[in-house]
Scaffold this motif. Structure first.
Motif, mmCIF file in Angstrom:
data_model
loop_
_atom_site.group_PDB
_atom_site.id
_atom_site.type_symbol
_atom_site.label_atom_id
_atom_site.label_comp_id
_atom_site.label_asym_id
_atom_site.label_seq_id
_atom_site.Cartn_x
_atom_site.Cartn_y
_atom_site.Cartn_z
ATOM 1 N N GLU A 1 40.784 33.979 39.789
ATOM 2 C CA GLU A 1 40.829 34.196 41.221
ATOM 3 C C GLU A 1 42.080 34.946 41.677
ATOM 4 O O GLU A 1 42.013 35.847 42.517
ATOM 5 C CB GLU A 1 40.716 32.855 41.967
ATOM 6 N N LEU B 1 34.626 37.142 42.871
ATOM 7 C CA LEU B 1 34.605 35.725 42.498
ATOM 8 C C LEU B 1 33.270 35.364 41.875
ATOM 9 O O LEU B 1 33.179 34.580 40.938
ATOM 10 C CB LEU B 1 34.855 34.859 43.736
ATOM 11 N N LYS B 2 32.216 35.981 42.424
ATOM 12 C CA LYS B 2 30.871 35.730 41.891
ATOM 13 C C LYS B 2 30.787 36.222 40.441
ATOM 14 O O LYS B 2 30.276 35.527 39.565
ATOM 15 C CB LYS B 2 29.845 36.444 42.777
ATOM 16 N N MET C 1 36.798 39.822 48.273
ATOM 17 C CA MET C 1 36.896 39.059 47.021
ATOM 18 C C MET C 1 35.570 38.470 46.543
ATOM 19 O O MET C 1 35.366 38.284 45.346
ATOM 20 C CB MET C 1 37.915 37.926 47.188
ATOM 21 N N LEU C 2 34.691 38.138 47.503
ATOM 22 C CA LEU C 2 33.484 37.365 47.145
ATOM 23 C C LEU C 2 32.703 37.909 45.945
ATOM 24 O O LEU C 2 32.433 37.147 45.002
ATOM 25 C CB LEU C 2 32.564 37.229 48.355
ATOM 26 N N PRO C 3 32.340 39.224 45.911
ATOM 27 C CA PRO C 3 31.606 39.698 44.722
ATOM 28 C C PRO C 3 32.419 39.542 43.453
ATOM 29 O O PRO C 3 31.868 39.276 42.377
ATOM 30 C CB PRO C 3 31.358 41.171 45.038
ATOM 31 N N ALA D 1 33.268 36.668 38.393
ATOM 32 C CA ALA D 1 34.151 35.811 37.609
ATOM 33 C C ALA D 1 34.614 36.465 36.316
ATOM 34 O O ALA D 1 34.806 35.813 35.304
ATOM 35 C CB ALA D 1 33.488 34.461 37.330
#
Lengths: 90, 419, 226
Positions: C119, C112-113, C108-110, C115
């Motif tokens: 989420e 979320l980055k 998920m991190l990229p 955006a």
């Protein structure tokens, strides 16, 4: 004269009576013992410790001093009223 | 870029290394706790010492000083006012030490908004007669209620009731040291002789202990009326007016104003007691410097741990950068780590500091010099807590700044290639 | 083929440590949308160096690089990070997951980055990618509890999360056994065939390269065959 305190008791009367008088008032007085016309005085700070004054061009002259207090000094002899004197540098 | 993602990553990194995090946070906690305790204790002492002296001193004192009048009568007489008069052996104006028109002055003072209270006083020099020996002493004629209210007089009376001064006629409260010298118990009668050779009998109704031995050995208190009687003065005879202001810093200005207005001498607390402020200032300075030193040490701890963390997390940083986190984001992550160590360490530190202060506050502290003090003094000023929080955040930010910068500059290529 | 997604024009790169060595010499090529390209060559021929330049992580080169027809020259570090985040997916030889996070969070991190999606949607997408790679069961595990093959699949899922226009891989099977290597290759093949995902894979595995659409062969910093 009171021997212990070396003071006198003087009685005085009002020449002109004040309108109101409060209890516990005190009076303060000066007694004139001498007055002098045409006396010459200079400020005390112009007088050097050995009774001399700075005249113009650095000349120092001895004077004869009479009465003095913290502000003024009476000059009896050595200066006249047209002399210019300088304040000594401390 | 959303901050909550940054905080989330920072949190995960922190929790993954919770032991190190804990060590760093404990460093901050310790220094903050010490900072709070030290400042609270030092300021408690400061206040105590101030209380010992400054609380008992009027902010502005009005009194009449014996000195020659600046306006000599001859200079106002018509005949001589234009000549220069040399006046010899100038005498001070009467022996009157009283403040003129004291009733009106008191009323005017009480009306002034800046004044929180007024207490009139009379000072009388007397001899206490102890058999054939005469002990010099001072009787302070006071208004018991006003003195208690403004200068905590009641707190220093260790035996007997202060109000008895008012209710029992011809009564006196002796300094503890003076009472010991006179072997006077409560209920005993002591003999005093005034400067005018008048003799009086006064009943002892209490002792007081100021904490200053010199004072306790010579001073005593009686009511205004009793003192006026001893001195054979009328009931408006007052030698001192003690004024307490709402704002202490106004004292010098108010003092000058009153001197002109009431034609008396005045003295203000700042001018009279500058040295006490200097002492307080130095004590505060010492506590602040020790506290800040502790915080800086904790800051170095954080710096170290963050540096280590960055070294360990090189791979993670490289990954974050490769997947689109900029150097700035990485910087923010590590700053967030540093700040949260500072924040949580600081919060716990505040708590511990408060606890430690409360414990010190419970330790008995009895000294003959300070009758009203039973335990060590602590000042729980919220300002200290605010300063501590700010400092912990600032130091941890600074400690995190360099490592975070380093982290943001990491070149992912070097890391990925280096494997 | 379709439009250009990546174009390199006369890329030169030299290292200065300790003497100046040209590692890339006038490399020019382009990749169109949907292509599955492999770059092969001997160890030290400059293929990894080329990949880092193409990925925008290495900015110290001469020549021009276009990604999605945009020139990468003179862009700020922040802009480049944004382009990596949005348009490029990465898979490395070593799995490079964040060990502090779960599999799902890693994927998920990229997202979320970036955006681009809220989420909840990023989470749905991540789960979908994991399911596609048949590893949805691992989503709750911490990254360091996985085997090498599983990690690599998670890394692929992470590379896909933002629907990149190109996925770049550096020896994706280099650290895996044969069976896992095959799985990963099959995933790539599937992505290329079914989703027309553009892929650029640097590898020294001839077997792997043979099965891609196009092979770029490098030797001593030059493209010798494409």
């Amino acid at each position: 004269m009171n021997e212990q305190t070396r003071s006198f008791t003087v009685k005085a009367a009002f020449i002109a009576k004040p309108e109101t008088l409060y209890p516990g008032l005190s009076v303060e007085a000066n007694i004139v013992i001498q007055s002098k016309e045409m006396a010459l005085t200079i400020p005390r700070s112009y007088l050097l410790p050995d009774s001399t004054v700075h005249l113009s061009k650095g000349v120092i002259r001895k004077v004869k001093v009479g009465l003095a207090d913290y502000q003024k000094v009476e000059i009896l002899d050595g200066l006249n009223k047209d002399d210019v004197i300088y304040k000594p540098v401390q | 870029m959303k901050s909550h993602l940054i905080i989330r990553i920072a949190k995960s990194l922190l929790l993954a290394r919770w032991r190190q995090t804990l060590v760093a946070a404990v460093g901050v906690t310790f220094s903050i706790a010490m900072f709070i305790t030290l400042l609270g204790f030092m300021n408690g002492l400061n206040k105590l010492l101030d209380g010992l002296i400054i609380n008992r001193i009027a902010h502005v004192r009005l009194f009449k000083e014996i000195k020659p009048n600046a306006h000599q009568p001859i200079n106002s007489s018509d005949r001589f006012k234009h000549s220069y008069n040399f006046i010899r052996t100038v005498k001070s104006e009467s022996s009157r030490q009283a403040i003129y028109n004291s009733g009106a002055v008191l009323r005017a003072l009480k009306k002034d908004d800046r004044v929180s209270g007024v207490a009139p006083r009379i000072t009388a020099q007397v001899f206490f007669n102890d058999g054939v020996v005469d002990i010099t002493g001072v009787i302070n004629g006071i208004d018991v209620e006003a003195e208690s209210h403004l200068f905590h007089f009641n707190e220093y009376v260790t035996a007997g009731k202060p109000i008895d001064l008012k209710h029992v006629s011809s009564s006196i409260i002796l300094g503890k040291g003076l009472a010991a010298k006179l072997l006077a118990n409560i209920g005993d009668v002591v003999q005093v002789t005034t400067a005018q050779q008048e003799r009086f009998s006064l009943k002892v109704v209490g002792y007081f202990q100021s904490g200053l031995q010199e004072v306790d050995k010579t001073q005593s208190f009686a009511s205004l009326a009793t003192t006026q009687k001893i001195l054979a003065r009328p009931s408006d005879y007052i030698t001192d007016i003690q004024v307490k202001l709402n704002d202490l810093s106004l004292a010098p200005g108010v003092a000058r104003e009153y001197a002109k207005l009431f034609d008396t001498e005045t003295e203000d607390i700042q001018t009279a007691n500058a040295q006490f402020e200097t002492g307080s200032f130095i004590r505060s300075l010492i506590s602040y410097s020790v506290g800040i030193t502790l915080l800086i040490v904790a800051g170095f701890g954080i710096y170290n741990i963050l540096n280590m963390m960055i070294y360990e997390k090189m791979d993670s940083i490289a990954i974050l950068k490769a997947t689109g986190f900029s150097g700035f984001d990485v910087n923010r992550i590590f700053i967030a780590i540093a700040l949260s160590i500072g924040f949580f360490g600081g919060i716990v530190g505040l708590l511990f500091g408060f606890l430690l202060s409360s414990i010190i506050d419970q330790i008995p502290f009895n000294t003959a010099a300070l009758p009203t003090i039973k335990t060590y003094p602590i000042d729980y000023n919220p300002v200290f807590y605010l300063i501590a929080t700010t400092f912990s955040l600032v130091t941890t930010y600074l400690a995190g700044w360099a490592p975070a910068r380093k982290a943001s500059k990491i070149d992912p290529v070097v890391i990925i290639r280096g494997k | 083929m379709g439009e250009n997604v990546l174009q390199a024009k006369g890329i030169c790169k030299s290292f200065h440590d300790p003497v100046r060595i040209m590692v890339l010499k006038d490399v020019t090529f382009s990749i169109s949308k949907g292509e599955f390209v492999s770059v092969i060559g001997k160890s030290g021929c400059g293929k990894s160096t080329l990949l880092y330049i193409l990925s925008t992580m290495d900015t110290d080169y001469k020549g021009e690089l276009f990604i999605d027809q945009e020139n990468m020259l003179g862009r700020s570090e922040k802009q480049l990070a944004r382009i990596r985040n949005e348009k490029i997916g990465f898979v490395f030889q070593f799995h490079y997951l964040l060990n502090e996070f779960t599999v799902l969070e890693n994927v998920m991190l990229p997202g979320l980055k970036l955006a681009r999606w809220p989420e909840a949607e990023v989470k749905l997408r991540a789960l979908e990618k994991l399911r596609m790679l048949d590893i949805q069961a691992l989503s709750g595990k911490m990254a360091n509890q996985l085997s090498g093959g599983e990690k690599q699949r998670v890394a692929i899922a992470r590379a896909l999360i933002n629907d990149p226009i190109i996925i770049m891989c550096d020896e994706p099977t280099g650290n895996l056994d044969k069976a896992n290597g095959l799985t990963v290759f099959n995933i790539f093949k599937l992505l290329a065939q079914e989703q027309h995902q553009t892929l650029l894979v640097v590898t020294h595995d001839q077997e792997f390269a043979k099965n891609t659409h196009r092979i770029i062969e490098m030797d001593d910093g030059r493209i010798v065959r494409q």
